[in-house]
Design a protein around this motif. Structure first.
Motif, PDB file in Angstrom:
ATOM      1  N   VAL A  72      26.999  33.366 -55.440  1.00 40.93           N
ATOM      2  CA  VAL A  72      25.735  34.082 -55.629  1.00 40.93           C
ATOM      3  C   VAL A  72      25.024  33.572 -56.870  1.00 40.93           C
ATOM      4  CG1 VAL A  72      24.688  36.336 -56.036  1.00 40.93           C
ATOM      5  CG2 VAL A  72      26.611  36.123 -54.439  1.00 40.93           C
ATOM      6  N   ASP A  73      25.763  33.431 -57.964  1.00 36.88           N
ATOM      7  CA  ASP A  73      25.159  32.991 -59.227  1.00 36.88           C
ATOM      8  C   ASP A  73      24.562  31.595 -59.111  1.00 36.88           C
ATOM      9  OD1 ASP A  73      25.982  35.378 -60.287  1.00 36.88           O
ATOM     10  OD2 ASP A  73      27.771  34.569 -61.265  1.00 36.88           O
ATOM     11  N   GLU A  74      25.237  30.721 -58.351  1.00 35.49           N
ATOM     12  CA  GLU A  74      24.748  29.350 -58.191  1.00 35.49           C
ATOM     13  C   GLU A  74      23.691  29.233 -57.100  1.00 35.49           C
ATOM     14  OE1 GLU A  74      28.140  26.869 -57.581  1.00 35.49           O
ATOM     15  OE2 GLU A  74      28.954  27.226 -59.589  1.00 35.49           O
ATOM     16  N   GLY A  75      23.507  30.297 -56.322  1.00 36.59           N
ATOM     17  CA  GLY A  75      22.484  30.290 -55.278  1.00 36.59           C
ATOM     18  C   GLY A  75      22.739  29.275 -54.186  1.00 36.59           C
ATOM     19  N   LEU A  76      24.008  29.087 -53.813  1.00 39.34           N
ATOM     20  CA  LEU A  76      24.337  28.093 -52.783  1.00 39.34           C
ATOM     21  C   LEU A  76      23.851  28.570 -51.419  1.00 39.34           C
ATOM     22  CD1 LEU A  76      27.910  26.992 -53.878  1.00 39.34           C
ATOM     23  CD2 LEU A  76      25.743  25.795 -54.208  1.00 39.34           C
ATOM     24  N   GLU A  77      22.985  27.808 -50.808  1.00 34.45           N
ATOM     25  CA  GLU A  77      22.384  28.203 -49.538  1.00 34.45           C
ATOM     26  C   GLU A  77      23.372  28.087 -48.389  1.00 34.45           C
ATOM     27  OE1 GLU A  77      18.825  26.063 -48.721  1.00 34.45           O
ATOM     28  OE2 GLU A  77      18.017  26.302 -50.737  1.00 34.45           O
ATOM     29  N   GLU A  78      23.098  28.871 -47.340  1.00 42.18           N
ATOM     30  CA  GLU A  78      23.824  28.684 -46.094  1.00 42.18           C
ATOM     31  C   GLU A  78      23.566  27.267 -45.578  1.00 42.18           C
ATOM     32  OE1 GLU A  78      22.837  31.548 -43.106  1.00 42.18           O
ATOM     33  OE2 GLU A  78      24.593  32.764 -43.619  1.00 42.18           O
ATOM     34  N   SER A  79      24.516  26.769 -44.785  1.00 37.35           N
ATOM     35  CA  SER A  79      24.367  25.447 -44.189  1.00 37.35           C
ATOM     36  C   SER A  79      25.032  25.477 -42.820  1.00 37.35           C
ATOM     37  CB  SER A  79      25.019  24.383 -45.081  1.00 37.35           C
ATOM     38  OG  SER A  79      26.424  24.554 -45.106  1.00 37.35           O
ATOM     39  N   LEU A  80      25.110  24.324 -42.197  1.00 40.10           N
ATOM     40  CA  LEU A  80      25.782  24.252 -40.896  1.00 40.10           C
ATOM     41  C   LEU A  80      27.262  24.582 -41.006  1.00 40.10           C
ATOM     42  CD1 LEU A  80      24.155  21.066 -39.315  1.00 40.10           C
ATOM     43  CD2 LEU A  80      23.635  23.461 -38.836  1.00 40.10           C
ATOM     44  N   THR A  81      27.807  24.486 -42.213  1.00 42.86           N
ATOM     45  CA  THR A  81      29.237  24.738 -42.385  1.00 42.86           C
ATOM     46  C   THR A  81      29.524  25.929 -43.293  1.00 42.86           C
ATOM     47  OG1 THR A  81      29.305  23.144 -44.212  1.00 42.86           O
ATOM     48  CG2 THR A  81      29.832  22.318 -42.011  1.00 42.86           C
ATOM     49  N   LEU A  82      28.508  26.678 -43.669  1.00 40.36           N
ATOM     50  CA  LEU A  82      28.695  27.838 -44.542  1.00 40.36           C
ATOM     51  C   LEU A  82      27.827  28.983 -44.033  1.00 40.36           C
ATOM     52  CD1 LEU A  82      29.944  29.031 -47.136  1.00 40.36           C
ATOM     53  CD2 LEU A  82      27.961  28.140 -48.391  1.00 40.36           C
ATOM     54  N   ASP A  83      28.477  30.129 -43.751  1.00 36.06           N
ATOM     55  CA  ASP A  83      27.787  31.267 -43.148  1.00 36.06           C
ATOM     56  C   ASP A  83      28.127  32.530 -43.942  1.00 36.06           C
ATOM     57  OD1 ASP A  83      26.435  32.958 -41.467  1.00 36.06           O
ATOM     58  OD2 ASP A  83      27.739  32.684 -39.733  1.00 36.06           O
ATOM     59  N   TYR A  84      27.109  33.176 -44.526  1.00 33.30           N
ATOM     60  CA  TYR A  84      27.292  34.430 -45.252  1.00 33.30           C
ATOM     61  C   TYR A  84      27.067  35.614 -44.320  1.00 33.30           C
ATOM     62  CZ  TYR A  84      26.682  31.571 -49.483  1.00 33.30           C
ATOM     63  OH  TYR A  84      26.802  30.622 -50.472  1.00 33.30           O
ATOM     64  N   LYS A  85      27.924  36.633 -44.454  1.00 28.59           N
ATOM     65  CA  LYS A  85      27.745  37.845 -43.674  1.00 28.59           C
ATOM     66  C   LYS A  85      28.124  39.050 -44.533  1.00 28.59           C
ATOM     67  CE  LYS A  85      28.444  35.844 -39.099  1.00 28.59           C
ATOM     68  NZ  LYS A  85      27.051  36.063 -38.668  1.00 28.59           N
ATOM     69  N   ALA A  86      27.305  40.090 -44.474  1.00 29.54           N
ATOM     70  CA  ALA A  86      27.650  41.338 -45.150  1.00 29.54           C
ATOM     71  C   ALA A  86      28.877  41.949 -44.483  1.00 29.54           C
ATOM     72  CB  ALA A  86      26.469  42.300 -45.091  1.00 29.54           C
ATOM     73  N   SER A  87      29.664  42.681 -45.242  1.00 31.43           N
ATOM     74  CA  SER A  87      30.917  43.242 -44.725  1.00 31.43           C
ATOM     75  C   SER A  87      30.744  44.110 -43.473  1.00 31.43           C
ATOM     76  CB  SER A  87      31.618  44.037 -45.826  1.00 31.43           C
ATOM     77  OG  SER A  87      32.095  43.176 -46.837  1.00 31.43           O
ATOM     78  N   PRO A  88      29.657  44.930 -43.343  1.00 32.40           N
ATOM     79  CA  PRO A  88      29.515  45.738 -42.124  1.00 32.40           C
ATOM     80  C   PRO A  88      29.436  44.914 -40.836  1.00 32.40           C
ATOM     81  CG  PRO A  88      28.103  46.596 -43.862  1.00 32.40           C
ATOM     82  CD  PRO A  88      28.649  45.299 -44.367  1.00 32.40           C
ATOM     83  N   ALA A  89      29.168  43.611 -40.943  1.00 36.31           N
ATOM     84  CA  ALA A  89      29.118  42.779 -39.733  1.00 36.31           C
ATOM     85  C   ALA A  89      30.493  42.601 -39.117  1.00 36.31           C
ATOM     86  CB  ALA A  89      28.521  41.409 -40.068  1.00 36.31           C
ATOM     87  N   LEU A  90      31.547  42.820 -39.912  1.00 32.93           N
ATOM     88  CA  LEU A  90      32.903  42.711 -39.396  1.00 32.93           C
ATOM     89  C   LEU A  90      33.352  44.112 -38.986  1.00 32.93           C
ATOM     90  CD1 LEU A  90      35.222  40.759 -38.866  1.00 32.93           C
ATOM     91  CD2 LEU A  90      36.054  41.187 -41.171  1.00 32.93           C
ATOM     92  N   THR A  91      33.256  44.377 -37.687  1.00 28.85           N
ATOM     93  CA  THR A  91      33.504  45.719 -37.172  1.00 28.85           C
ATOM     94  C   THR A  91      34.276  45.666 -35.874  1.00 28.85           C
ATOM     95  OG1 THR A  91      32.424  47.719 -36.346  1.00 28.85           O
ATOM     96  CG2 THR A  91      31.224  45.663 -36.073  1.00 28.85           C
ATOM     97  N   ARG A  92      35.005  46.755 -35.593  1.00 28.50           N
ATOM     98  CA  ARG A  92      35.747  46.853 -34.332  1.00 28.50           C
ATOM     99  C   ARG A  92      34.903  47.488 -33.241  1.00 28.50           C
ATOM    100  NH1 ARG A  92      40.172  50.314 -34.459  1.00 28.50           N
ATOM    101  NH2 ARG A  92      39.214  51.497 -36.174  1.00 28.50           N
ATOM    102  N   ASP A  93      33.720  47.963 -33.588  1.00 27.98           N
ATOM    103  CA  ASP A  93      32.881  48.707 -32.647  1.00 27.98           C
ATOM    104  C   ASP A  93      31.912  47.788 -31.905  1.00 27.98           C
ATOM    105  OD1 ASP A  93      34.093  51.032 -33.572  1.00 27.98           O
ATOM    106  OD2 ASP A  93      32.586  51.272 -35.170  1.00 27.98           O
ATOM    107  N   GLY A  94      31.502  48.235 -30.727  1.00 34.55           N
ATOM    108  CA  GLY A  94      30.445  47.571 -29.979  1.00 34.55           C
ATOM    109  C   GLY A  94      30.683  46.094 -29.766  1.00 34.55           C
ATOM    110  N   LYS A  95      29.673  45.300 -30.111  1.00 30.05           N
ATOM    111  CA  LYS A  95      29.735  43.855 -29.908  1.00 30.05           C
ATOM    112  C   LYS A  95      30.352  43.124 -31.101  1.00 30.05           C
ATOM    113  CE  LYS A  95      25.699  43.680 -26.850  1.00 30.05           C
ATOM    114  NZ  LYS A  95      24.352  43.069 -26.611  1.00 30.05           N
ATOM    115  N   GLY A  96      30.846  43.869 -32.083  1.00 30.71           N
ATOM    116  CA  GLY A  96      31.389  43.243 -33.283  1.00 30.71           C
ATOM    117  C   GLY A  96      32.455  42.187 -33.020  1.00 30.71           C
ATOM    118  N   PRO A  97      33.511  42.515 -32.252  1.00 28.60           N
ATOM    119  CA  PRO A  97      34.539  41.500 -31.991  1.00 28.60           C
ATOM    120  C   PRO A  97      34.005  40.276 -31.257  1.00 28.60           C
ATOM    121  CG  PRO A  97      35.382  43.695 -31.540  1.00 28.60           C
ATOM    122  CD  PRO A  97      33.907  43.844 -31.761  1.00 28.60           C
TER     123      PRO A  97
END
Length: 319
Positions: A14-39
């Motif tokens: 975060v401090d270095e501001g490294l952008e997402e790329s084809l090989t790096l994907d940021y996701k907020a923790s709520p995206a990892l869920t057992r409900d609905g389409k999460g898995p």
């Protein structure tokens, strides 16, 4: 791949501001869920990396959608039933065929909760199908369906060599260069070049080219290794050095083998003008029958310390 083991490691991104790329994907923790389409979304994103060049998904960092940069480290996954074992079970049961080379690391967020870093290697046993029956790839920072020709191309990975060129500097890819008194060029140091094969199909005829930032000086050539084959000037000026291997008389490049004949060196000298915060660009091309691959590398100079950064490292992809 990034070495991420702690909340401090995530905060550094975060401090270095490294952008997402084809090989790096940021996701907020709520995206990892057992409900609905999460898995299913988890399987879609992980299989897309395996079908592409590999990479890492980080659950625990919120992203600024406008800039593709990380905005903050969050508190971690709320559901305590989501564990490394659960993630592994979901991936193994819902993605077909199973993916090899997936590593799941838990990160203590110091809140009583955890984030997760999923590291995915490029698959040699794919393509891998997501739970919705589609095949995905990583494209334009998203997981998108693959075309028929792309699926067939991945299927050929298991029947053709899968070569890569590894560059190296001494001392864990760092070196401190020395300058003789009153000289504009450093003492000679060596860039190591190694060919590896990630496929069970051996490579008998291989051509390796390393393009070197023309600002660097190559003081002499090494017998039996690289020879200069010209220069290019788009978008930066590079000199091209070629190394050809053939079997016979040489040794084929086998999967997992580490033969001395598959290692060479390029001598380099650093101009004093590049001593302070310069980016020195390199490229590697490797070709064999039915296979070709191009990758970008970079050396960052800070004073007399040179640090080598590999392909797909955020420092390379954003420089």
């Amino acid at each position: 791949m990034l070495d991420l083991n702690s909340k401090a490691d995530l905060q550094r991104l975060v401090d270095e501001g490294l952008e997402e790329s084809l090989t790096l994907d940021y996701k907020a923790s709520p995206a990892l869920t057992r409900d609905g389409k999460g898995p299913d979304e988890l399987c879609k994103d992980v299989s897309a990396l395996a079908n592409s060049a590999g990479g890492q998904i980080i659950y625990g960092i919120e992203e600024d959608k406008a800039t593709a940069k990380p905005s903050k480290v969050d508190d971690g996954v709320v559901d305590n039933k989501i564990t490394r074992e659960w993630i592994e079970q979901i991936l193994n049961s819902k993605v077909q065929p199973r993916m090899d080379g997936v590593r799941i690391d838990r990160v203590d967020m110091e809140t009583g909760k955890y984030g997760y870093v999923i590291t995915v290697q490029q698959s040699q046993g794919g393509p891998h199908q997501a739970p919705d029956g589609k095949y995905y790839k990583r494209f334009n920072l998203q997981s998108v369906p693959m075309h028929d020709y792309e699926i067939k191309d991945i299927m050929r990975r298991s029947t053709t060599p899968n070569l890569a060129v590894e560059l190296s500097l001494p001392m864990k890819n760092k070196i401190q260069v020395e300058f003789p008194p009153h000289m504009e060029l450093s003492k000679t140091f060596f860039l190591g070049v190694k060919i590896i094969n990630k496929s069970p199909t051996p490579a008998n005829h291989v051509i390796v080219e390393v393009v070197v930032d023309a600002a660097m000086t190559v003081p002499f050539s090494l017998p039996g290794g690289f020879v200069q084959r010209g220069a290019v000037d788009q978008p930066h000026k590079f000199n091209i050095y070629r190394w050809t291997l053939s079997s016979p008389p040489g040794i084929p490049v086998f999967e997992g083998a580490d033969h001395e004949s598959h290692f060479a060196q390029i001598p380099l000298q650093l101009p004093s003008s590049l001593l302070h915060s310069a980016i020195i660009r390199f490229g590697t091309d490797v070709r064999a029958p039915g296979f070709s691959k191009h990758e970008k590398w970079a050396i960052h100079s800070e004073g007399a310390i040179l640090t080598l950064y590999p392909p797909h490292h955020p420092f390379v992809t954003t420089s």
